[in-house]
Design a protein around this motif. Sequence first.
Motif, PDB file in Angstrom:
ATOM      1  N   TYR A  41       0.398  13.945  -9.504  1.00  0.00           N
ATOM      2  CA  TYR A  41       1.188  15.114  -9.901  1.00  0.00           C
ATOM      3  C   TYR A  41       1.193  15.268 -11.423  1.00  0.00           C
ATOM      4  CZ  TYR A  41       5.187  18.159 -10.676  1.00  0.00           C
ATOM      5  OH  TYR A  41       5.995  19.182 -11.099  1.00  0.00           O
ATOM      6  N   GLY A  42       1.448  14.178 -12.130  1.00  0.00           N
ATOM      7  CA  GLY A  42       1.447  14.219 -13.595  1.00  0.00           C
ATOM      8  C   GLY A  42       0.070  14.521 -14.156  1.00  0.00           C
ATOM      9  N   GLY A  43      -0.965  13.965 -13.529  1.00  0.00           N
ATOM     10  CA  GLY A  43      -2.329  14.205 -13.997  1.00  0.00           C
ATOM     11  C   GLY A  43      -2.740  15.659 -13.839  1.00  0.00           C
ATOM     12  N   ILE A  44      -2.394  16.242 -12.698  1.00  0.00           N
ATOM     13  CA  ILE A  44      -2.719  17.658 -12.469  1.00  0.00           C
ATOM     14  C   ILE A  44      -1.962  18.530 -13.465  1.00  0.00           C
ATOM     15  CG2 ILE A  44      -2.445  19.571 -10.842  1.00  0.00           C
ATOM     16  CD1 ILE A  44      -3.069  17.518  -8.610  1.00  0.00           C
ATOM     17  N   CYS A  76       0.828  -1.205   0.000  1.00  0.00           N
ATOM     18  CA  CYS A  76       0.000   0.000   0.000  1.00  0.00           C
ATOM     19  C   CYS A  76       0.866   1.260   0.000  1.00  0.00           C
ATOM     20  CB  CYS A  76      -0.923  -0.020   1.211  1.00  0.00           C
ATOM     21  SG  CYS A  76      -2.410   0.929   0.981  1.00  0.00           S
ATOM     22  N   LEU A  77       1.945   1.240   0.744  1.00  0.00           N
ATOM     23  CA  LEU A  77       2.863   2.388   0.743  1.00  0.00           C
ATOM     24  C   LEU A  77       3.492   2.591  -0.634  1.00  0.00           C
ATOM     25  CD1 LEU A  77       4.535   1.928   4.237  1.00  0.00           C
ATOM     26  CD2 LEU A  77       2.936   3.732   3.539  1.00  0.00           C
ATOM     27  N   ALA A  78       3.840   1.490  -1.299  1.00  0.00           N
ATOM     28  CA  ALA A  78       4.378   1.591  -2.661  1.00  0.00           C
ATOM     29  C   ALA A  78       3.317   2.153  -3.607  1.00  0.00           C
ATOM     30  CB  ALA A  78       4.867   0.226  -3.138  1.00  0.00           C
ATOM     31  N   LEU A  79       2.079   1.688  -3.459  1.00  0.00           N
ATOM     32  CA  LEU A  79       0.983   2.169  -4.299  1.00  0.00           C
ATOM     33  C   LEU A  79       0.731   3.655  -4.068  1.00  0.00           C
ATOM     34  CD1 LEU A  79      -1.324   1.624  -6.296  1.00  0.00           C
ATOM     35  CD2 LEU A  79      -2.752   1.022  -4.324  1.00  0.00           C
ATOM     36  N   ILE A  80       0.761   4.088  -2.818  1.00  0.00           N
ATOM     37  CA  ILE A  80       0.543   5.505  -2.503  1.00  0.00           C
ATOM     38  C   ILE A  80       1.634   6.365  -3.138  1.00  0.00           C
ATOM     39  CG2 ILE A  80       0.626   7.174  -0.598  1.00  0.00           C
ATOM     40  CD1 ILE A  80      -0.981   5.073   1.049  1.00  0.00           C
ATOM     41  N   THR A  81       2.867   5.899  -3.097  1.00  0.00           N
ATOM     42  CA  THR A  81       3.964   6.629  -3.743  1.00  0.00           C
ATOM     43  C   THR A  81       3.714   6.742  -5.249  1.00  0.00           C
ATOM     44  OG1 THR A  81       5.508   5.833  -2.077  1.00  0.00           O
ATOM     45  CG2 THR A  81       6.460   6.666  -4.114  1.00  0.00           C
ATOM     46  N   TYR A  82       3.380   5.624  -5.872  1.00  0.00           N
ATOM     47  CA  TYR A  82       3.110   5.599  -7.315  1.00  0.00           C
ATOM     48  C   TYR A  82       1.944   6.528  -7.663  1.00  0.00           C
ATOM     49  CZ  TYR A  82       1.527   3.787 -11.805  1.00  0.00           C
ATOM     50  OH  TYR A  82       1.127   3.673 -13.109  1.00  0.00           O
ATOM     51  N   LEU A  83       0.856   6.421  -6.913  1.00  0.00           N
ATOM     52  CA  LEU A  83      -0.310   7.259  -7.192  1.00  0.00           C
ATOM     53  C   LEU A  83      -0.029   8.740  -6.944  1.00  0.00           C
ATOM     54  CD1 LEU A  83      -3.151   4.989  -5.780  1.00  0.00           C
ATOM     55  CD2 LEU A  83      -2.725   5.547  -8.185  1.00  0.00           C
ATOM     56  N   MET A  91      -8.402   6.812  -6.213  1.00  0.00           N
ATOM     57  CA  MET A  91      -7.562   5.646  -5.902  1.00  0.00           C
ATOM     58  C   MET A  91      -6.622   5.969  -4.748  1.00  0.00           C
ATOM     59  SD  MET A  91      -7.484   2.586  -7.226  1.00  0.00           S
ATOM     60  CE  MET A  91      -5.839   1.967  -7.372  1.00  0.00           C
ATOM     61  N   LEU A  92      -6.075   7.168  -4.752  1.00  0.00           N
ATOM     62  CA  LEU A  92      -5.181   7.584  -3.673  1.00  0.00           C
ATOM     63  C   LEU A  92      -5.935   7.629  -2.340  1.00  0.00           C
ATOM     64  CD1 LEU A  92      -2.266   8.468  -3.120  1.00  0.00           C
ATOM     65  CD2 LEU A  92      -2.969  10.811  -3.582  1.00  0.00           C
ATOM     66  N   ALA A  93      -7.123   8.195  -2.355  1.00  0.00           N
ATOM     67  CA  ALA A  93      -7.940   8.244  -1.138  1.00  0.00           C
ATOM     68  C   ALA A  93      -8.282   6.830  -0.664  1.00  0.00           C
ATOM     69  CB  ALA A  93      -9.219   9.048  -1.383  1.00  0.00           C
ATOM     70  N   GLN A  94      -8.608   5.938  -1.607  1.00  0.00           N
ATOM     71  CA  GLN A  94      -8.927   4.558  -1.252  1.00  0.00           C
ATOM     72  C   GLN A  94      -7.686   3.825  -0.731  1.00  0.00           C
ATOM     73  OE1 GLN A  94     -12.164   3.343  -1.313  1.00  0.00           O
ATOM     74  NE2 GLN A  94     -11.244   1.720  -0.094  1.00  0.00           N
ATOM     75  N   SER A  95      -6.531   4.164  -1.257  1.00  0.00           N
ATOM     76  CA  SER A  95      -5.285   3.555  -0.779  1.00  0.00           C
ATOM     77  C   SER A  95      -5.013   3.936   0.671  1.00  0.00           C
ATOM     78  CB  SER A  95      -4.107   3.992  -1.658  1.00  0.00           C
ATOM     79  OG  SER A  95      -4.276   3.534  -2.964  1.00  0.00           O
ATOM     80  N   GLY A 105     -10.043  10.165 -11.036  1.00  0.00           N
ATOM     81  CA  GLY A 105      -9.937   8.733 -10.766  1.00  0.00           C
ATOM     82  C   GLY A 105      -8.682   8.380  -9.992  1.00  0.00           C
ATOM     83  N   VAL A 106      -7.573   9.009 -10.335  1.00  0.00           N
ATOM     84  CA  VAL A 106      -6.321   8.786  -9.598  1.00  0.00           C
ATOM     85  C   VAL A 106      -6.463   9.308  -8.165  1.00  0.00           C
ATOM     86  CG1 VAL A 106      -3.872   9.414  -9.447  1.00  0.00           C
ATOM     87  CG2 VAL A 106      -4.855   8.785 -11.648  1.00  0.00           C
ATOM     88  N   LEU A 107      -7.089  10.456  -8.004  1.00  0.00           N
ATOM     89  CA  LEU A 107      -7.311  11.019  -6.666  1.00  0.00           C
ATOM     90  C   LEU A 107      -8.173  10.073  -5.818  1.00  0.00           C
ATOM     91  CD1 LEU A 107      -6.874  13.448  -4.774  1.00  0.00           C
ATOM     92  CD2 LEU A 107      -8.975  14.413  -5.721  1.00  0.00           C
TER      93      LEU A 107
END
Length: 169
Positions: A110-113, A98-105, A148-152, A144-146
């Motif tokens: 950042y890229g999406g914004i 989950c920590l790895a996923l949060i870093t990736y997301l 996923m981040l909140a769900q992570s 959608g990425v946001l």
Amino acid sequence: MPEFIKTYVRVVDAFNRRVGIFAMYLIFVMLGILLYSSVSKAFHLPANWTLESAQFTMAAYFMLGGAFAMQMGDHVRMDLFYGSLSLRRRAMIDLVTCLALITYLGFMLYGGISSTTYAIRYGEKSFSAWAPYMAPIKIVMTFGVLMMLAQSFSALFKDVAEVRGKPIA
């Protein structure tokens, strides 16, 4: 766990469930677009918007449904040993992933914004005959990425609670 974390988990889970259920129906929208495309080609009617519309709908379906899929445990998982572990040990492994996923997301967000801001500022259009504006789909994808981040973070809090022996229901 503190009450505000429990509230966060409940609110995020409820919101992502609703958005995920909405996103499930986007597959029917995409099927309708593709059906129209097939029929219009049979009657030689120009419909240069159908392919890109179907792609945008599929992207929205995928990105908006990601948090719901994560919540339901429907993501692909390599289950060689994981299934035989106790809930507490699974939670420990999930904490690391989950920590790895949060870093990736975080990088994805950042890229999406950045990409969405560019699309809005310069009126970015697709390089196709239809040439739709890209900002709407980029906004949906970034949202959608946001989600996923909140769900992570929700999953992270649940895993911490499980490791501590006090699961969040």
